[in-house]
Write a protein that holds these residues in place. Structure first.
Motif, short mmCIF file in Angstrom:
data_model
loop_
_atom_site.label_atom_id
_atom_site.label_comp_id
_atom_site.label_asym_id
_atom_site.label_seq_id
_atom_site.Cartn_x
_atom_site.Cartn_y
_atom_site.Cartn_z
N THR A 93 -14.20 -6.81 -25.38
CA THR A 93 -15.41 -7.31 -26.03
C THR A 93 -15.47 -8.84 -26.08
N LYS A 94 -14.52 -9.48 -25.41
CA LYS A 94 -14.48 -10.95 -25.28
C LYS A 94 -14.20 -11.66 -26.61
N LYS A 95 -13.66 -10.94 -27.58
CA LYS A 95 -13.27 -11.60 -28.82
C LYS A 95 -11.92 -12.29 -28.68
N LEU A 96 -11.14 -11.84 -27.70
CA LEU A 96 -9.89 -12.50 -27.33
C LEU A 96 -9.95 -12.84 -25.85
N THR A 97 -9.28 -13.91 -25.47
CA THR A 97 -9.22 -14.34 -24.07
C THR A 97 -7.76 -14.48 -23.66
N ALA A 98 -7.42 -13.91 -22.51
CA ALA A 98 -6.07 -14.07 -21.96
C ALA A 98 -5.97 -15.42 -21.25
N VAL A 99 -4.93 -16.16 -21.55
CA VAL A 99 -4.70 -17.45 -20.91
C VAL A 99 -3.54 -17.29 -19.92
N ILE A 100 -3.84 -17.41 -18.64
CA ILE A 100 -2.82 -17.27 -17.59
C ILE A 100 -2.57 -18.65 -16.97
N ALA A 146 -8.67 -23.91 -32.30
CA ALA A 146 -7.83 -24.64 -33.25
C ALA A 146 -8.69 -25.61 -34.04
N ASP A 147 -8.52 -25.63 -35.35
CA ASP A 147 -9.31 -26.52 -36.20
C ASP A 147 -8.76 -27.94 -36.21
N GLN A 148 -7.45 -28.07 -36.18
CA GLN A 148 -6.80 -29.38 -36.08
C GLN A 148 -5.66 -29.27 -35.07
N ILE A 149 -5.39 -30.36 -34.36
CA ILE A 149 -4.40 -30.32 -33.30
C ILE A 149 -3.45 -31.51 -33.46
N LEU A 150 -2.15 -31.22 -33.40
CA LEU A 150 -1.13 -32.25 -33.44
C LEU A 150 -0.33 -32.20 -32.13
N ALA A 151 0.08 -33.37 -31.65
CA ALA A 151 0.87 -33.46 -30.42
C ALA A 151 2.32 -33.78 -30.79
N VAL A 179 -1.00 -13.62 -44.37
CA VAL A 179 -1.89 -14.73 -44.67
C VAL A 179 -3.32 -14.20 -44.88
N GLN A 180 -4.03 -14.84 -45.79
CA GLN A 180 -5.37 -14.40 -46.14
C GLN A 180 -6.43 -15.36 -45.60
N ALA A 181 -7.65 -14.85 -45.45
CA ALA A 181 -8.77 -15.68 -44.99
C ALA A 181 -8.92 -16.89 -45.91
N GLY A 182 -9.20 -18.05 -45.30
CA GLY A 182 -9.36 -19.28 -46.05
C GLY A 182 -8.10 -20.11 -46.14
N ALA A 183 -6.95 -19.51 -45.82
CA ALA A 183 -5.69 -20.25 -45.84
C ALA A 183 -5.61 -21.16 -44.62
N THR A 184 -4.65 -22.07 -44.64
CA THR A 184 -4.39 -22.95 -43.50
C THR A 184 -2.99 -22.68 -42.96
N VAL A 185 -2.93 -22.33 -41.68
CA VAL A 185 -1.66 -22.00 -41.03
C VAL A 185 -1.39 -23.00 -39.92
N LEU A 186 -0.18 -23.53 -39.89
CA LEU A 186 0.25 -24.43 -38.83
C LEU A 186 1.10 -23.63 -37.85
N LEU A 188 -6.37 -15.04 -32.91
CA LEU A 188 -6.34 -14.01 -33.95
C LEU A 188 -6.55 -14.62 -35.34
N LEU A 189 -5.90 -15.74 -35.60
CA LEU A 189 -6.09 -16.42 -36.89
C LEU A 189 -7.55 -16.82 -37.07
N HIS A 190 -8.14 -17.36 -36.02
CA HIS A 190 -9.55 -17.76 -36.07
C HIS A 190 -10.44 -16.54 -36.31
N LEU A 191 -10.10 -15.43 -35.66
CA LEU A 191 -10.88 -14.19 -35.78
C LEU A 191 -10.87 -13.68 -37.21
N PHE A 192 -9.77 -13.91 -37.93
CA PHE A 192 -9.65 -13.42 -39.30
C PHE A 192 -9.97 -14.49 -40.34
N GLY A 193 -10.63 -15.57 -39.92
CA GLY A 193 -11.12 -16.56 -40.87
C GLY A 193 -10.06 -17.46 -41.45
N ILE A 194 -9.02 -17.74 -40.69
CA ILE A 194 -7.92 -18.58 -41.16
C ILE A 194 -7.97 -19.93 -40.46
#
Length: 311
Positions: free
Chosen positions: A269-276, A186-191, A139-146, A161-167
């Motif tokens: 470098t705090k670009k990623l966060t571990a969720v425990i 997350a840019d959009q969230i569905l339940a 996937v490339q930057a600017g795309a939308t991934v669900l 990671l997707l956010h980090l790469f502009g997706i």
């Protein structure tokens, strides 16, 4: 030492904690005092016999493959500077035990300063799978991934990671995890526990679906609404989209040692966060694994070992 052992395919409740001999140090080996092991769906599938064709094993066996710990002894052909260093790694002969004898140097990674050992342990089976999915998707930057299963141990890393790469990301998880997904970018969230049709009126045009949940019924709902998208699943080996313009691919694989080092550096470098989500003593493994099946996911569940010992 004590270890968590599987000696049947009767599932979680048939696991036992038993004493096993401490393996002998060999010239290429590193002895690790285990501190954490991740609880993974992979373990549950193995314990119930669902992976017998993909992963033939000989029982009894120690379960698990990821670990984080402290190096306490090295063989004469390994680097002495590793002693007393925090490390993470993979042990395919079983990691859920108080000590691990690691004999494959590429599968042992030092933890950088600024990263807790618990956080680093979530990379195994979590960030690595997410990074693999990202690479496999092309996937490339600017795309939308669900992303389905977005609040789980892999999904929480994949969103970042997707956010980090502009997706642009659309995350699907239980409604109780909305705040977590928002915090992860997350840019959009569905339940999934609410009618999806009512939530998709303003949905961005989705380029690709990355499936981590493995729920065919959820994919059926999504593919009926999304049009000609590509579907990549790390959880379903086979799926037939309703729309002939939709392409499905199952992917399973590994990343390189350099990729692991990059992921650990992103944590440093705090670009990623571990969720425990939770931590349990390893002797409480049954409860921890049942939580994996009954609780709404919020990152990784860890088992703990040797917590009274200081590095």
């Amino acid at each position: 030492m004590q270890a968590i052992v599987q000696d049947s395919y009767q599932g979680i409740d048939a696991l036992t904690v038993r004493t096993r001999p401490v393996p002998r140090l060999t010239p290429l080996a590193v002895r690790i005092e285990t501190r954490y092991t991740p609880v993974m769906p992979y373990d549950l599938l193995t314990e119930s016999g669902q992976l017998q064709q993909l992963r033939p094993v000989t029982l009894p066996m120690v379960v698990g493959y990821g670990f984080g710990g402290i190096v306490r002894e090295v063989g004469r052909l390994r680097q002495s500077k590793l002693v007393n260093q925090p490390v993470i790694g993979a042990q395919f002969s079983g990691s859920h035990q108080e000590q691990i004898l690691s004999t494959l140097p590429p599968l042992l990674l030092p933890v950088p300063h600024g990263v807790s050992l618990a956080a680093a342990t979530t990379v195994i089976g979590g960030a690595d799978a997410a990074y693999f999915a990202l690479k496999k998707s092309h996937v490339q930057a600017g795309a939308t991934v669900l992303v389905t299963g977005a609040s789980g141990s892999v999904g929480t890393y994949l969103l970042q990671l997707l956010h980090l790469f502009g997706i642009h990301t659309v995350a699907i998880a239980h409604s109780s995890r909305h705040d977590l997904l928002q915090a992860l970018g997350a840019d959009q969230i569905l339940a999934y526990d609410r009618p999806l049709a009512e939530q998709t009126a303003d949905l961005s045009a989705v380029t690709q679906v990355i499936d981590l949940a493995g729920a065919a019924s959820l994919l059926d709902q999504l593919t009926a609404m999304l049009g000609p998208v590509s579907l990549l699943s790390l959880a379903l080996t086979d799926y037939h989209p309703q729309d002939p313009q939709q392409r499905f691919t199952f992917a399973s694989g590994a990343i390189m040692p350099a990729d692991y080092r990059w992921l650990l550096q992103q944590l440093a470098t705090k670009k990623l966060t571990a969720v425990i989500q939770e931590q349990y003593p390893f002797t409480d493994v049954k409860r921890a694994q049942h939580r994996l099946t009954t609780a709404h996911a919020a990152g990784r569940i860890l088992l703990t070992y040797n917590q009274e010992v200081t590095a």
